[in-house]
Design an enzyme around this catalytic site. Structure first.
Site, PDB file in Angstrom:
ATOM      1  N   TRP A 115     -16.968   4.280   6.548  1.00 25.64           N
ATOM      2  CA  TRP A 115     -15.865   3.719   7.355  1.00 25.64           C
ATOM      3  C   TRP A 115     -15.706   2.222   7.082  1.00 25.64           C
ATOM      4  CZ3 TRP A 115     -16.311  -0.296  10.806  1.00 25.64           C
ATOM      5  CH2 TRP A 115     -15.171  -0.578  11.571  1.00 25.64           C
ATOM      6  N   ASP A 146      -7.829   6.698   7.515  1.00 34.64           N
ATOM      7  CA  ASP A 146      -6.926   6.058   8.474  1.00 34.64           C
ATOM      8  C   ASP A 146      -5.965   7.086   9.056  1.00 34.64           C
ATOM      9  OD1 ASP A 146      -8.137   3.689   7.830  1.00 34.64           O
ATOM     10  OD2 ASP A 146      -6.523   2.935   6.571  1.00 34.64           O
ATOM     11  N   ASP A 197     -15.306  -0.730   5.017  1.00 31.85           N
ATOM     12  CA  ASP A 197     -14.838  -1.038   3.661  1.00 31.85           C
ATOM     13  C   ASP A 197     -15.739  -2.039   2.946  1.00 31.85           C
ATOM     14  OD1 ASP A 197     -12.474   0.459   3.914  1.00 31.85           O
ATOM     15  OD2 ASP A 197     -11.484  -1.192   4.952  1.00 31.85           O
ATOM     16  N   ARG A 254       0.853  -1.182   0.000  1.00 29.38           N
ATOM     17  CA  ARG A 254       0.000   0.000   0.000  1.00 29.38           C
ATOM     18  C   ARG A 254       0.888   1.231   0.000  1.00 29.38           C
ATOM     19  NH1 ARG A 254      -4.977   1.705   3.821  1.00 29.38           N
ATOM     20  NH2 ARG A 254      -5.580  -0.417   4.143  1.00 29.38           N
TER      21      ARG A 254
END
Ligand code: NOJ
Length: 798
Positions: A489, A359, A491, A352
């Site tokens: 929030w 986040d 996913d 990532r």
């Protein structure tokens, strides 16, 4: 069963049994040079990027778990017996092999005792430096001289790009080679070309040693390990000598053998260095460590650096496990998530290559009370990653170029990041974060600071926040709540582009409340009038989402309700209940009813599940959590971050006993003696704990890099401990277990020292009766900043 203990004095967690249920890790360095190390020395390092700067290998999820790593092998050249400085990889019987792993703040020390030889290896990355040091001391505890070989070992990646190194073997095996020069192995990658290939940022590496001359070496992994062998029994170690091999078209490693004799009681001290430098710099670095005093100095610096941050907020309560987490480990984890985001752990392989917007904005919250200036830098950065339409970039690239970025509206952004659209919640996280920063520091003028937008243009922070509201208001669904867009929030929750989320609606309500206060302070009457009106409308809308004793989770694009109590599955969701309270939107009666319902229906011995029952037969198309097993992750797992919100909600309602009960259930340190159930490090939060329908209820997963760190920290500091700063002072309002008779907090606030002593003889859960500040009785539970001296004593009676 426990595997170690907390040492409050040294701020270390000491692992006394190395056969932990999972690799128990620590973080060293910074993203400039980052390293993760387990209690068995497994782990990897990288320069600047976990994806493109990978220096040494770690095989994720392999059956030889937690390998390879930073290995020290010790061989008795007389008996030919050998072992490692960490229990693994050789893995001697624990009947005869003793070990202690001290994980400290950005350093790890492995101590082992076997066959009358003790070894101690201290691993760290010097502050601000971009290489790592392993100082090893070997002591002869025998009454006779001992003839020993010591091998330092690393397995280099063949390509700095982690993915290439792992899968593109027809290429990466043929681009690297090793050399040996003056006590060090040097590795080159694509040495015939000057430029970086594939963005790789570590083309030259070295592994060297000072303190003893290398007797033999290996630069070829296969030669060092030997055919059909493993790290448990490398041929070089078993046979007693490296072969002076160099890699050409194979796998590179750095193996350095030192051979010496130790008289009884004698200690040999050497230092291995590893980094991404060529011969010249490597030689200079090694030379600088010839005087080992430098190491002592660096380790002191490192401890001072970290401890001075952590010492800005310390507590002493009757709950020792709580103290350990607040004083050291939760705080340290907040810094780690703040710095590392979700880049590199034993689950995040480093691919990532950017910051998730929500986040990171959440991570900032965990350090505001410890280092507000550092938080400010990141807040500015995240505001510069807000698009001029008010939305956040779902992924902010590590090489973010504020003012020049494409957005989810551009196909190139979508192709590059894999994020197809905006998410409904991203920019709304800015509100609590900016609020916490301003309240901790009193720096209200920050609202007037001008910051660029990601895609160009600039505006004040106040205007950035207005645009974030605007972003939601322009994307309302059919019922007047913010549309889910790609996701909120959660996913895994896709309610359709125009589907509506009550969680986001509560966030928006909270955001508008915060901004309305600032609008009033600024005499921005028109805007404040607008917000007041919108708040009333949203309040009414959310009232329609109330079903007797719970809030629904949302409304899909096609009008179907998600999380209705009538649903056969997922008929009660945790987050809308906690956020109804946090946002201030729920009435007192609703708040108490919703919290009671959560307590009755979602609470388990290890915390509250995210929803119940998990999806199995009745999921809708966008309920992606169906992909997960029941009671796992978003499908009814105990999502650890959400524990923070339920703790905070209970605390805000003054329910101290329940707030602390939830806290204890998710506190890793509380599970120290049940480590076989929890499995993850007892000093770090994980992403989730398996819920009540799992055969492994209580087992935790995805260590370290999780929003849990900051969210639980905020819940504890603001909620349980009641530190609620305001622009002009500190509001004190703890919500604690009623059996705490007394507890202490020391806090640095606006550069002043506060020593707070709480008295609760009558056994209250919340409510402050009186406060004496430096002997003077205050009029309520608010401590005005202008009354503070350099050092302050507060006696607080509940
Ligand atoms: C982990 C992700 O990093 C975070 O952004 C998300 O909010 C949670 N999962 C819940 O789905």
């Amino acid at each position: 069963m426990n595997y170690g203990y907390f040492d409050e004095q040294t701020k270390e967690y000491v692992i006394t049994r190395p056969d932990t249920p999972a690799p128990w890790a620590n973080y060293l360095g910074s993203p400039e040079y980052g390293a993760i190390i387990s209690n068995n020395a497994g782990g990897y390092s990288f320069v600047k990027s976990g994806a493109n700067g990978r220096l040494i290998r770690y095989r994720f999820n392999a059956i030889h778990s937690d390998q390879p790593g930073r290995y020290i092998y010790i061989r008795d050249d007389e008996s030919k017996d050998f072992w490692s400085g960490s229990w693994q990889p050789v893995g001697k019987s624990l009947e005869t092999y003793e070990s202690r792993c001290h994980h400290g703040t950005a350093y790890t020390k492995m101590v082992a005792r076997y066959a009358k030889i003790t070894s101690e290896t201290l691993y760290y990355v010097p502050l601000g430096k971009t290489y790592e040091v392993w100082r090893t001391r070997i002591t002869n505890q025998d009454t006779k001289p001992r003839h020993l070989s010591l091998f330092g070992y690393v397995e280099f990646t063949n390509d700095s790009n982690y993915e290439q190194d792992s899968v593109n073997l027809q290429y990466t095996q043929f681009i690297t080679r090793t050399y040996f020069k003056k006590n060090k192995i040097l590795q080159t990658i694509n040495e015939n070309v000057k430029e970086q290939i594939n963005g790789s940022n570590a083309k030259e590496r070295f592994f060297g040693v000072v303190g003893e001359t290398v007797s033999h070496y290996d630069g070829d992994r296969e030669v060092f390990v030997g055919r059909y062998r493993s790290y448990a029994n490398p041929i070089a170690v078993e046979g007693g000598t490296c072969s002076d091999s160099l890699n050409f078209n194979g796998n590179s490693c750095g193996a350095l053998q030192l051979t010496f004799t130790l008289a009884p009681g004698e200690t040999k001290e050497v230092a291995f260095l590893l980094g991404a430098y060529g011969d010249e710099v490597a030689s200079q670095l090694l030379a600088s460590y010839e005087n080992f005093e430098l190491i002592q100095k660096e380790i002191e610096e490192l401890k001072n650096y970290w401890h001075s941050k952590l010492n800005r907020f310390q507590i002493k309560t009757p709950d020792v496990a709580f103290n350990h987490m607040m004083n050291t480990w939760n705080a340290y984890q907040c810094f780690i998530t703040f710095i590392w985001s979700r880049a590199a752990s034993f689950q995040y392989c480093g691919l990532r290559n950017g910051y998730g917007y929500r986040d990171t904005v959440q991570d900032i919250q965990g350090i505001i009370h410890l280092e507000p200036d550092l938080a400010l830098e990141k807040i500015r950065f995240m505001l510069s990653a807000q698009v001029d339409n008010g939305g956040g970039l779902p992924l902010v690239k590590f090489n973010h170029h504020a003012g020049h970025e494409n957005t989810p509206d551009d196909p190139s952004y979508v192709a590059e990041t894999g994020h197809p659209s905006y998410r409904a919640d991203d920019a709304l996280w800015l509100f609590p974060t900016v609020l916490k920063y301003i309240n901790e520091t009193g720096h209200i003028d920050f609202l007037d600071e001008v910051i660029v937008f990601a895609n160009g243009g600039e505006a004040t922070v106040y205007e950035h926040l207005k645009r974030a509201i605007d972003f939601s208001m322009k994307r309302l669904g059919a019922h007047g709540m913010p549309a889910g867009l790609h996701a909120d929030w959660n996913d895994c929750l896709r309610m359709g582009k125009k589907g509506e989320s009550t969680f986001v609606a509560f966030q928006l309500y909270y955001a508008m409340t915060i901004l309305n206060k600032w609008a009033k302070d600024k005499q921005d009457i028109t805007y404040s009038t607008y917000l007041t009106k919108q708040l009333a409308i949203l309040h009414e809308t959310l009232q329609n989402c109330w079903e007797d004793d719970q809030f629904i989770r949302g409304i899909k694009e096609n009008g179907e309700v998600v999380g209705s109590k009538k649903d056969p599955e997922a008929n009660l969701w945790l987050n809308p209940q906690s956020w109804a309270v946090i946002s201030g939107c729920a009435t007192k009666e609703q708040a108490q009813k919703a919290l009671d319902k959560v307590y009755q229906k979602l609470n388990t011995p290890y915390g509250a599940v995210l929803l119940d029952p998990p999806y199995k037969e009745h999921a809708f198309d966008g309920a992606l959590m169906l992909l997960f097993n029941a009671s796992t992750k978003e499908n009814g797992g105990i999502f650890s971050q959400s524990q923070g919100w339920i703790i905070l909600a209970e605390a805000l309602m003054g329910n101290g006993n329940r707030a602390f009960e939830y806290y204890q259930k998710c506190n890793p340190a509380q599970m120290n003696d049940q480590a076989d159930i929890r499995q993850l490090e007892p000093y770090a939060h994980g992403q989730f704990i398996e819920g009540k329908r799992s055969p492994f209820h209580g087992r935790a997963h995805v260590h370290w890099l999780t929003g849990t760190a900051s969210t639980v920290m905020v819940a504890c500091v603001e909620g349980i401990l009641g530190m609620r700063p305001q622009v002009d002072g500190l509001l004190i309002s703890p919500s604690i277990p009623s059996d705490w008779k007394t507890f202490d907090i020391t806090k640095t606030f606006r550069n002043k020292q506060l020593s707070m002593h709480f008295h609760n003889e009558e056994g209250h859960e919340s409510g402050v009766q009186k406060i004496f500040l430096n002997g003077q009785l205050l009029k309520d539970n608010f401590v005005p900043v202008h009354l503070l001296e350099a050092e302050n004593t507060l006696e607080i009676y509940m």
